[in-house]
Design an enzyme around this catalytic site. Structure first.
Site, PDB file in Angstrom:
ATOM      1  CG  ASP A 154      -2.246   0.759   0.975  1.00 23.78           C
ATOM      2  OD1 ASP A 154      -2.176   1.976   0.724  1.00 23.78           O
ATOM      3  OD2 ASP A 154      -3.331   0.142   1.017  1.00 23.78           O
ATOM      4  CG  HIS A 208     -14.626  -0.039  -5.660  1.00 27.27           C
ATOM      5  ND1 HIS A 208     -15.738  -0.001  -4.837  1.00 27.27           N
ATOM      6  CD2 HIS A 208     -13.561   0.214  -4.855  1.00 27.27           C
ATOM      7  CE1 HIS A 208     -15.356   0.300  -3.603  1.00 27.27           C
ATOM      8  NE2 HIS A 208     -14.060   0.416  -3.583  1.00 27.27           N
ATOM      9  N   GLY A 233       4.595   1.687  -1.518  1.00 26.01           N
ATOM     10  CA  GLY A 233       4.850   2.107  -2.897  1.00 26.01           C
ATOM     11  C   GLY A 233       3.585   2.630  -3.538  1.00 26.01           C
ATOM     12  CG  ASP A 234       2.034   5.416  -7.114  1.00 24.36           C
ATOM     13  OD1 ASP A 234       0.969   4.809  -7.353  1.00 24.36           O
ATOM     14  OD2 ASP A 234       2.296   6.526  -7.618  1.00 24.36           O
ATOM     15  CG  PHE A 235      -1.769   0.652  -6.782  1.00 28.16           C
ATOM     16  CD1 PHE A 235      -2.311   1.743  -7.438  1.00 28.16           C
ATOM     17  CD2 PHE A 235      -2.468   0.097  -5.701  1.00 28.16           C
ATOM     18  CE1 PHE A 235      -3.511   2.298  -7.023  1.00 28.16           C
ATOM     19  CE2 PHE A 235      -3.672   0.661  -5.267  1.00 28.16           C
ATOM     20  CZ  PHE A 235      -4.194   1.758  -5.934  1.00 28.16           C
TER      21      PHE A 235
HETATM   22  C1  SAM Z   1     -10.849   1.158  -0.625  1.00 28.31           C
HETATM   23  S1  SAM Z   1      -9.289   0.856   0.154  1.00 28.31           S
HETATM   24  C2  SAM Z   1      -9.279  -0.912   0.282  1.00 28.31           C
HETATM   25  C3  SAM Z   1      -8.373  -1.415   1.350  1.00 28.31           C
HETATM   26  C4  SAM Z   1      -8.340  -2.930   1.571  1.00 28.31           C
HETATM   27  N1  SAM Z   1      -7.899  -3.664   0.382  1.00 28.31           N
HETATM   28  C5  SAM Z   1      -9.671  -3.427   2.027  1.00 28.31           C
HETATM   29  O1  SAM Z   1     -10.282  -4.219   1.318  1.00 28.31           O
HETATM   30  O2  SAM Z   1     -10.129  -3.024   3.104  1.00 28.31           O
HETATM   31  C6  SAM Z   1      -8.130   1.204  -1.149  1.00 28.31           C
HETATM   32  C7  SAM Z   1      -6.677   1.119  -0.726  1.00 28.31           C
HETATM   33  O3  SAM Z   1      -5.852   1.495  -1.839  1.00 28.31           O
HETATM   34  C8  SAM Z   1      -4.749   2.224  -1.339  1.00 28.31           C
HETATM   35  N2  SAM Z   1      -4.157   3.056  -2.382  1.00 28.31           N
HETATM   36  C9  SAM Z   1      -4.678   4.183  -2.930  1.00 28.31           C
HETATM   37  N3  SAM Z   1      -3.838   4.683  -3.863  1.00 28.31           N
HETATM   38  C10 SAM Z   1      -2.753   3.871  -3.900  1.00 28.31           C
HETATM   39  C11 SAM Z   1      -1.556   3.861  -4.675  1.00 28.31           C
HETATM   40  N4  SAM Z   1      -1.313   4.808  -5.598  1.00 28.31           N
HETATM   41  N5  SAM Z   1      -0.653   2.858  -4.470  1.00 28.31           N
HETATM   42  C12 SAM Z   1      -0.896   1.892  -3.525  1.00 28.31           C
HETATM   43  N6  SAM Z   1      -2.043   1.846  -2.764  1.00 28.31           N
HETATM   44  C13 SAM Z   1      -2.958   2.820  -2.956  1.00 28.31           C
HETATM   45  C14 SAM Z   1      -5.356   3.046  -0.222  1.00 28.31           C
HETATM   46  O4  SAM Z   1      -4.363   3.536   0.660  1.00 28.31           O
HETATM   47  C15 SAM Z   1      -6.308   2.051   0.423  1.00 28.31           C
HETATM   48  O5  SAM Z   1      -5.718   1.327   1.467  1.00 28.31           O
END
Ligand code: SAM
Length: 348
Positions: A210, A256, A236-238
């Site tokens: 994350d 989503h 990191g940044d996905f």
């Molecule tokens: C809606 S949450 C879902 C969290 C978890 N998978 C769950 O089901 O409870 C989306 C996640 O994506 C992460 N996220 C957002 N942008 C991101 C990025 N650029 N790189 C990595 N993670 C990211 C957020 O920090 C968050 O934890």
């Protein structure tokens, strides 16, 4: 026609307007739920009914106004108010506002009202220009705004963990991890999901991936679950890169949040990182599928107002995945509103 049946038929004739008024008043109910959740009213009632005065004293709310609030929420089956005794108990839905239980959505009540409520006042402009209401209200994309304050990050991850326990647990239970050695949880937040999976599958190694300011919270979760020796974390940044070489990748409630172009970029990073033939598991809603389709359509509104994301049909998922080098193999409906969408990496 006697007086009773006349008034009943009158009610029936007005029923659509009455039903519409209840929908229109939803914003007041949301705030009333928020106040009770924040004050911990449901927790005060965990052991049974109590006089309204005692609950008011324990929570610091004004008794005369709390009584009226509880009566309104009794009409929504959240509390049960006994007029004669002036006492209140949990109604059929009330326990979900207690903290720390398996069915708790208290953190969601706090997060939605503290982060989502005000932005939704700008939905009008979103419907004209497509800019998420939250981005207009906050002056930057939602996840950028969230990341600026550790309390916001903690509140958001806690709400996600609530949602995980309350409405996604069945989908997590339905994940088929046969043959998987190393699972990377993309956007794995505070590690709640991977901790549960590693606890259930003693052979499984995992990585919670994350944003760098989010993953530190996972250390605690993994340690408490006793799986920190098998599950590590990576910040990191996905959109840039995701951990390499795993034989399975999970993205639970992540794609989503993003539009098709952004989701394709995330999936392409997974495709680059994944081993040949690797499996991809998505836990998401599939519009029109599952036992509670109204949750998917409600979340679709959330995605429209807060981020530039969307819920998707099965065909949407199939073509999104195909565009990034994955073949959808099956979609498993579960007892929860979520489905497991399974795919395999293909050579492009
Ligand atoms: C809606 S949450 C879902 C969290 C978890 N998978 C769950 O089901 O409870 C989306 C996640 O994506 C992460 N996220 C957002 N942008 C991101 C990025 N650029 N790189 C990595 N993670 C990211 C957020 O920090 C968050 O934890």
């Amino acid at each position: 026609m006697n007086a009773t049946s006349a008034s009943l038929s009158g009610t029936t004739a007005r029923a659509p307007a009455v039903a519409m008024l209840r929908l229109l008043g939803g914003f007041q109910i949301s705030q009333a739920l928020y106040v009770t959740a924040r004050a911990g009213v449901a927790d005060e009632l965990a052991a049974g009914p109590r006089p309204v005065g005692a609950v008011a004293e324990a929570t610091g709310l004004r008794p005369d106004l709390l009584r009226r609030l509880l009566r309104s929420l009794a009409a929504e089956r959240v509390f049960a108010y006994d007029e004669e005794r002036d006492s209140v108990a949990l109604g059929p839905l009330g326990h979900t506002l207690r903290g720390g239980t398996d069915e708790s959505v208290r953190e969601v009540a706090l997060m939605w009202m503290e982060t989502h409520y005000r932005p939704f006042g700008r939905l009008w402009s979103t419907l004209h220009d497509g800019v998420p209401a939250a981005e207009r209200e906050l002056g930057r994309p939602f996840f950028d705004w969230l990341g600026e304050d550790p309390d916001r990050v903690a509140g958001f991850s806690a709400a996600m963990a609530d949602l995980m326990r309350a409405v996604r647990r069945d989908a997590i239970d339905a994940l088929d991890l046969t043959g998987v050695r190393h699972l990377v949880d993309i956007g794995g937040a505070d590690g709640t999901c991977l901790a549960a999976l590693a606890g259930r599958h003693p052979w499984l190694r995992g990585t919670v991936f994350d944003l760098p300011h989010v993953v530190p919270a996972a250390h605690d979760t993994l340690r408490r679950a006793g799986v920190a020796d098998r599950v590590d974390t990576r910040g990191g940044d996905f959109f840039q890169a995701v951990p390499e070489g795993a034989d399975a990748y999970l993205a639970c409630f992540v794609l989503h949040d993003w539009n098709d172009e952004q989701s394709t970029r995330i999936l392409e990073r997974v495709h680059e990182a994944a081993a040949p033939g690797a499996r991809l598991l998505l836990v998401e809603t599939v519009l029109g599928r599952g036992p509670a389709p109204e949750i998917a359509t409600m979340l679709d509104l959330t995605m429209m107002g807060i981020v530039d994301g969307r819920e998707r049909t099965l065909e949407d998922w199939r073509s999104l995945l195909a565009g990034a080098g994955f073949r959808l193999t099956r979609a498993v409906e579960t007892a929860s509103p979520m489905c497991v969408v399974e795919a395999v990496r293909t050579d492009r």
